[in-house]
Each structure stands twice: as structure tokens, then as C-alpha cells.
Design an enzyme around this catalytic site. Structure first.
Site, short mmCIF file in Angstrom:
data_model
loop_
_atom_site.label_atom_id
_atom_site.label_comp_id
_atom_site.label_asym_id
_atom_site.label_seq_id
_atom_site.Cartn_x
_atom_site.Cartn_y
_atom_site.Cartn_z
N ALA A 116 3.01 6.14 5.23
CA ALA A 116 2.26 5.96 6.48
C ALA A 116 2.43 7.17 7.39
O ALA A 116 1.48 7.61 8.03
CB ALA A 116 2.73 4.69 7.19
N ILE A 143 2.40 -1.65 4.45
CA ILE A 143 2.17 -0.22 4.23
C ILE A 143 3.53 0.45 4.10
O ILE A 143 4.40 0.26 4.96
CB ILE A 143 1.44 0.41 5.45
CG1 ILE A 143 0.20 -0.39 5.84
CG2 ILE A 143 1.11 1.87 5.18
CD1 ILE A 143 -0.99 -0.22 4.97
N CYS A 144 3.70 1.25 3.06
CA CYS A 144 4.96 2.00 2.90
C CYS A 144 5.13 2.93 4.11
O CYS A 144 4.25 3.73 4.42
CB CYS A 144 4.92 2.82 1.62
SG CYS A 144 6.31 3.95 1.47
N ILE A 145 6.26 2.82 4.75
CA ILE A 145 6.44 3.53 6.02
C ILE A 145 6.50 5.06 5.83
O ILE A 145 6.02 5.81 6.67
CB ILE A 145 7.69 2.99 6.76
CG1 ILE A 145 7.65 3.40 8.23
CG2 ILE A 145 8.98 3.42 6.09
CD1 ILE A 145 8.56 2.59 9.10
N PHE A 202 0.86 -1.19 0.00
CA PHE A 202 0.00 0.00 0.00
C PHE A 202 0.89 1.23 0.00
O PHE A 202 1.68 1.44 0.93
CB PHE A 202 -0.92 -0.01 1.22
CG PHE A 202 -1.88 -1.16 1.22
CD1 PHE A 202 -3.12 -1.05 0.59
CD2 PHE A 202 -1.54 -2.37 1.82
CE1 PHE A 202 -4.00 -2.12 0.57
CE2 PHE A 202 -2.42 -3.44 1.81
CZ PHE A 202 -3.64 -3.32 1.18
#
Lengths: 131, 131
Positions: free
Chosen positions: A82, A77-79, A39
Site C-alpha cells: 500500500a 490491503i498489504c500495508i 490484495f
């Protein structure tokens, strides 16, 4: 065939997460494997555990969680995205506990996980043109 | 080695995709994927020589403008991607022509691709990601 998905859209303003979810369900039901769902960008909002279940967006997130539980999916989830979306893990120390907003079943990771998915997958399919 | 084409389809202003795209390109290159970057549609604006954030009139605050000029000097950033192992930067000739942009307005490092060449690069890639 090994698939990985990239989801750019947020659940509250894009059809992409639902379409990606339906695609993922079909991929798995036809005997293919799903290596990772990544994501990215606005799609990071899919990892928000604070969205109400009564909301359509919340339902899509619960669908992802349910599918991940059934098939041991890797929902990443891409940090960096995020941080911008307010998705964070619960952190704590002896002084206090900071409440996290990351939904159960999702994990935060860097773009290396996207590169790894590109290497390990036969097909990398993206949903929701980034905007 | 898997190959990937990253397509840049949007201008650098009005969205947060520029940084996401550059981060993705670097990550993919570091993980030893064969990376090519294509500029198409309004994405060709990102490569214009001398284009900065302030020239678009986005930020009038002096200190922010200076800081962001460094961050948003797109053509220089993309040129430097070759140092990370990016194989090629190519521009869709038709997209540039439709926007009255000439070869001299781009950095020398780019490859000029007509529609046939552009399609060939896409068909040769294992994966395509769009920003």
C-alpha cells in the site's frame, strides 16, 4: 469450504481483480465462505479510493465494496504494498488532518493476515501472477 | 500444521517481487506454517552464488550500489531463511539445466529436485503461492 483469495493485479492494468471478484461472488453464491481477500503487490491499488467511478478500475473497486458490505467480507490491503501504491489511511492530530486514499470497506494490515488466512482456509487461491 | 510452498518464478531484477517473496516466506514461517520454497523457471537465477544487484549492472551510483549489494545478495538471504524455520529450499533441475546452471553454482543448502520430486512437493502442500 473456506476460501481465501490473494489478488496480485492492479485494477487498471490486470484482469485479475475482476476475475477474483467473479470467483468470490460464485464462491459465496454456492454456500461456501470467504474468510479473507488479501490484495498484495500491485493488487494494493484495488484499495485506492481516489480512482474515478467512471473508470473500469473504479467499477471493480465499487464491486468489491458492494460485495464486502453484503457479506461482511474482510478486504485486506498489504500495508507494505500500500505504501508503494500510495494507499494510506486518513490520519489526523490537533495540528492538521492528512487526507487518506484508502477506499471504504478496505483495511490495511501486515503479512500476518495472509499467514492467518493460509492457516484458517481450506483453499488459498491467487489471481494474477505477480509481475 | 498447514503446509505451504512458495514458488519463486522470476529473477530478482526487473520487478519488485524479491522483497515481497522474502517477507511472505518469513511471515509464513513465523506463524508456524510448514514452509518450503521452490525455485523454478527464471527464479533459479535468484539463488546463484555471488549474484548481486551490481553484477546485473542495475545501479551505477557507488553509494547506492554498496547499499543494495547488502540488500540483494539473494543466495545468502535465502540460506538464512532456514533460521526462521523454512524447511527446505528446492530447485527445479530442469529449469536450471535449461539455463546452463550447474549444481556447483548454487549454495549447498538447496535440494535438487527433478520434475517428479518437484510435482510431489507441490501435491503434498496445502497451499501454493507464486512470486
Amino acid at each position: 469450504m473456506v476460501f481465501s483469495l490473494v489478488v496480485y493485479g492492479a485494477p487498471h492494468c490486470s484482469q485479475a481483480p475482476l476475475t477474483a471478484f467473479r470467483f468470490a461472488s460464485s464462491v459465496l453464491s454456492q454456500g461456501h465462505s470467504l474468510y479473507r481477500v488479501f490484495f498484495f503487490h500491485a493488487g494494493a491499488s484495488n484499495g485506492l479510493g481516489t480512482i474515478s467511478d467512471d473508470d473500469e478500475a473504479g467499477k471493480v473497486i465499487r464491486d468489491w465494496q458492494s460485495l464486502a458490505e453484503q457479506h461482511s467480507l474482510d478486504l485486506v490491503i498489504c500495508i507494505g504494498s500500500a505504501q508503494r501504491a500510495g494507499v494510506k489511511e486518513q490520519t489526523g492530530d490537533s495540528v492538521g488532518l492528512q487526507q487518506g486514499t484508502l477506499a471504504k470497506g478496505f483495511q490495511l494490515a501486515g503479512l500476518g493476515q495472509l499467514a492467518d488466512a493460509a492457516i484458517k482456509s481450506d483453499r488459498l487461491v491467487s489471481f494474477g501472477i505477480a509481475s | 500444521m498447514k503446509s505451504i510452498v512458495i514458488l519463486i518464478t522470476r529473477p530478482a531484477i526487473g520487478n519488485g517481487l524479491y522483497k515481497e517473496a522474502v517477507d511472505t516466506i518469513v511471515s509464513m514461517a513465523i506463524f508456524n506454517l510448514s514452509v518450503k520454497v521452490g525455485f523454478v523457471q527464471d527464479g533459479v537465477f535468484q539463488l546463484l552464488n555471488g549474484f548481486t544487484n551490481s553484477s546485473a549492472g542495475v545501479d551505477t551510483n557507488e553509494s547506492n550500489r554498496d547499499r543494495r549489494n547488502i540488500q540483494k545478495r539473494q543466495s545468502t538471504t535465502f540460506e538464512e531463511l532456514k533460521e526462521y524455520g523454512v524447511e527446505e529450499l528446492f530447485v527445479d533441475q530442469q529449469s536450471a539445466a535449461l539455463r546452463n546452471i550447474e549444481v556447483s553454482q548454487f549454495p549447498q543448502i538447496i535440494t535438487w529436485a527433478d520434475t517428479k520430486d518437484f510435482k510431489k512437493r507441490l501435491s503434498e502442500a496445502d497451499h501454493i503461492l507464486t512470486f
